[in-house]
Design a protein around this motif. Structure first.
Motif, PDB file in Angstrom:
ATOM      1  N   ASN A 106      -6.957  -4.200  -1.698  1.00 50.45           N
ATOM      2  CA  ASN A 106      -5.825  -4.748  -2.457  1.00 50.45           C
ATOM      3  C   ASN A 106      -6.225  -5.419  -3.775  1.00 50.45           C
ATOM      4  O   ASN A 106      -5.362  -5.814  -4.549  1.00 50.45           O
ATOM      5  CB  ASN A 106      -5.073  -5.760  -1.586  1.00 50.45           C
ATOM      6  N   ARG A 117      -5.050  -3.009  -6.647  1.00 49.74           N
ATOM      7  CA  ARG A 117      -3.868  -2.159  -6.459  1.00 49.74           C
ATOM      8  C   ARG A 117      -2.773  -2.570  -7.432  1.00 49.74           C
ATOM      9  O   ARG A 117      -2.616  -3.754  -7.732  1.00 49.74           O
ATOM     10  CB  ARG A 117      -3.340  -2.337  -5.045  1.00 49.74           C
ATOM     11  N   ALA A 141       0.836  -1.199   0.000  1.00 50.44           N
ATOM     12  CA  ALA A 141       0.000   0.000   0.000  1.00 50.44           C
ATOM     13  C   ALA A 141       0.867   1.242   0.000  1.00 50.44           C
ATOM     14  O   ALA A 141       1.776   1.368   0.825  1.00 50.44           O
ATOM     15  CB  ALA A 141      -0.892  -0.019   1.229  1.00 50.44           C
ATOM     16  N   GLY A 181      -6.703   2.711  -4.612  1.00 53.14           N
ATOM     17  CA  GLY A 181      -5.932   2.572  -3.374  1.00 53.14           C
ATOM     18  C   GLY A 181      -4.535   3.136  -3.461  1.00 53.14           C
ATOM     19  O   GLY A 181      -3.614   2.617  -2.819  1.00 53.14           O
ATOM     20  N   ARG A 182      -4.348   4.189  -4.251  1.00 50.83           N
ATOM     21  CA  ARG A 182      -3.011   4.777  -4.395  1.00 50.83           C
ATOM     22  C   ARG A 182      -2.857   6.101  -3.655  1.00 50.83           C
ATOM     23  O   ARG A 182      -1.828   6.352  -3.039  1.00 50.83           O
ATOM     24  CB  ARG A 182      -2.684   5.031  -5.874  1.00 50.83           C
TER      25      ARG A 182
END
Ligand code: SF4
Ligand code: SF4
Length: 363
Positions: A288, A291, A6, A243-244
Motif C-alpha cells: 500500500n 498505491r 486494492a 499494486g494495480r
C-alpha cells in the motif's frame, strides 16, 4: 502508510526459483540470489494459483530464474491450469526438450516465451555466460512443432542493438508470433553492468528505424519495442502502477508489486503460505506504500501526466536517487534527472567488461 483500496489484479508472476544455468549479465534477479532457496512446495504453489484466481487473476507467467530448474514444473503447470489460469511459460529453454515440452502442453501450458540474447551465436553465448544459443534455437523449433504460440524476448543492450534486422530475420525463421525487443531494465545484475549495457542514442535511433522498416513490411511477428527509460524523457507506468494489475510471488513466497521491489528497504511485504494471498495483496504495508496517487511527491503531485505514469518506477527512484518516494529520475522534470544525464554521457565512452551473473547455489 495506507493508500487507496486494492484493485483486482489480473496477472500473477510466479517466480518459481532463482536457479538458472545461465549467467546473463543483464539478469534482473537480486544480486544475492545464490543464497536464496526455493521455499514453496508444489502444494504451496497450487494454493497460490487457486487464491490468485479467486482474487481475479486470469493469467500466470511461470518464470524465474529458470522455471525448468523445478523438477515439479509439469505438476505446477497442471495446478495453475486447474485453477483456471492461462498458463504462460517464460524460459531460457535450458533443460527443456521436445518430450518435456509435450508433457507441459498436456498438463495445460498455453504459450511459451523464449529468451534469446542475440542473433549472433558467439555474442549470445558471451552474454549468457554459457553455450546456450544453439539449444535455444532447437527449443524454439520444438515449441512451434507442438503448435504452442511462441513469443521471443530479446533484451536489447549496446552489444546487440545494431543487430535488430538480424534479430527480426531470426524471429521470422523461428515462426514467432511476437517479438519483444525489450530494452534492458537496469535492475539487479543489469544495474551492476550499467555502463557495459547502456546503449548510445545513435544506436537507439538506428534500432528504432530498423523496427519501423520491419513493421512496414506488414509480416509476422508482431514487434514490441519501446524506448528505454534513460532516453525517453518520461518514465514508464511501471507494472501498470504499483499494486494495480500485477502481483509477483518470489521463490521465497514474498508477495510483491514487481520483481525488483524486494530491493527496497524499509518496506514490509508479506509472504505465503503463512498468510492468505488476498491479505498479502490488499493489506501488506509495502503493497500500500505507493498505491494510488496520495503518496505522490512534487512535481508529480501537480503534474497532468500523473495518471499515466504514476511517477515512474519506485525501484529506479531508489536505485538512482536513494529514495523510493521521489520522482523517477528518468523523468526530465525530476529533481534528480542529472543522474540519468550522467549515465547517458558515460554511455558515449568505451564500455567496461561485462560482469556475469554470480554462480548459483544448487538445490
Ligand atoms: S536473465 Fe539469464 S541468468 Fe537471469 S534468469 Fe533469465 S536466463 Fe537466467
Ligand atoms: S513529473 Fe511525475 S507525473 Fe509528471 S511526467 Fe514526470 S514522473 Fe510523470
Amino acid at each position: 502508510m495506507k493508500g487507496e483500496a486494492a484493485p483486482r489484479p489480473w496477472n500473477l508472476v510466479a517466480e518459481l526459483t532463482y536457479r538458472c544455468p545461465l549467467r546473463c549479465a543483464y539478469c534482473s534477479n537480486p544480486l544475492d540470489h545464490a543464497s536464496r532457496r526455493d521455499a514453496l512446495s508444489t502444494e504451496d504453489w497450487a494454493r497460490v494459483f487457486r487464491e490468485a484466481a479467486l482474487l481475479g487473476c486470469v493469467h500466470v507467467g511461470l518464470t524465474g530464474g529458470e522455471p525448468a530448474a523445478r523438477r515439479d514444473l509439469a505438476a505446477l503447470v497442471a495446478a495453475a491450469a486447474e485453477a483456471g489460469l492461462y498458463v504462460h511459460l517464460v524460459t531460457s529453454g535450458a533443460g527443456l526438450d521436445a518430450a518435456a515440452l509435450e508433457r507441459l502442453r498436456d498438463a495445460g501450458l498455453r504459450s511459451v516465451q523464449l529468451s534469446l540474447q542475440d542473433a549472433d551465436e558467439a555474442e549470445a553465448d558471451a552474454m549468457a555466460g554459457t553455450e546456450a544459443h544453439a539449444a535455444k534455437l532447437a527449443f524454439a523449433a520444438a515449441v512451434r512443432a507442438s503448435e504452442l504460440p511462441l513469443v521471443l524476448n530479446v533484451v536489447l543492450q549496446r552489444r546487440n542493438l545494431d543487430r535488430v534486422p538480424e534479430i527480426v530475420a531470426l524471429a521470422r525463421r523461428l515462426d514467432a508470433e511476437r517479438l519483444e525487443l525489450a530494452n534492458v531494465q537496469l535492475h539487479g545484475w543489469a544495474l551492476a553492468n550499467r555502463d557495459a549495457l547502456l546503449p548510445t542514442r545513435a544506436q537507439l535511433e538506428r534500432a528504432s528505424e530498423a523496427v519501423r522498416a520491419a513493421r512496414r513490411e506488414g509480416r509476422r511477428p508482431e514487434i514490441l519495442f519501446v524506448l528505454p527509460d534513460y532516453y525517453a524523457d518520461r518514465p514508464k507506468p511501471c507494472m501498470g502502477g504499483w499494486g494495480r494489475k500485477t502481483l509477483v510471488v518470489t521463490p521465497e513466497g514474498r508477495v510483491l508489486p514487481c520483481h525488483a521491489a524486494a530491493s527496497l528497504p524499509a518496506l514490509e511485504f508479506w509472504s505465503v503460505p503463512g498468510r492468505a494471498l488476498r491479505a498479502c495483496w490488499e493489506d501488506a504495508p509495502g503493497m500500500n506504500a505507493f498505491r494510488g496517487e496520495g503518496w505522490l511527491p512534487e512535481p508529480c503531485r501537480s503534474c497532468p501526466e500523473r495518471g499515466r505514469d504514476f511517477g515512474g518506477c519506485r525501484c529506479q527512484a531508489f536505485a538512482l536517487a536513494g529514495d523510493a518516494a521521489v520522482t523517477d529520475p528518468a523523468c526530465v522534470l525530476a529533481p534528480r534527472h542529472d543522474v540519468v544525464l550522467d549515465a547517458r554521457r558515460a554511455a558515449e565512452r568505451e564500455p567496461p567488461p561485462l560482469r556475469l551473473r554470480g554462480r548459483q547455489a544448487q538445490p
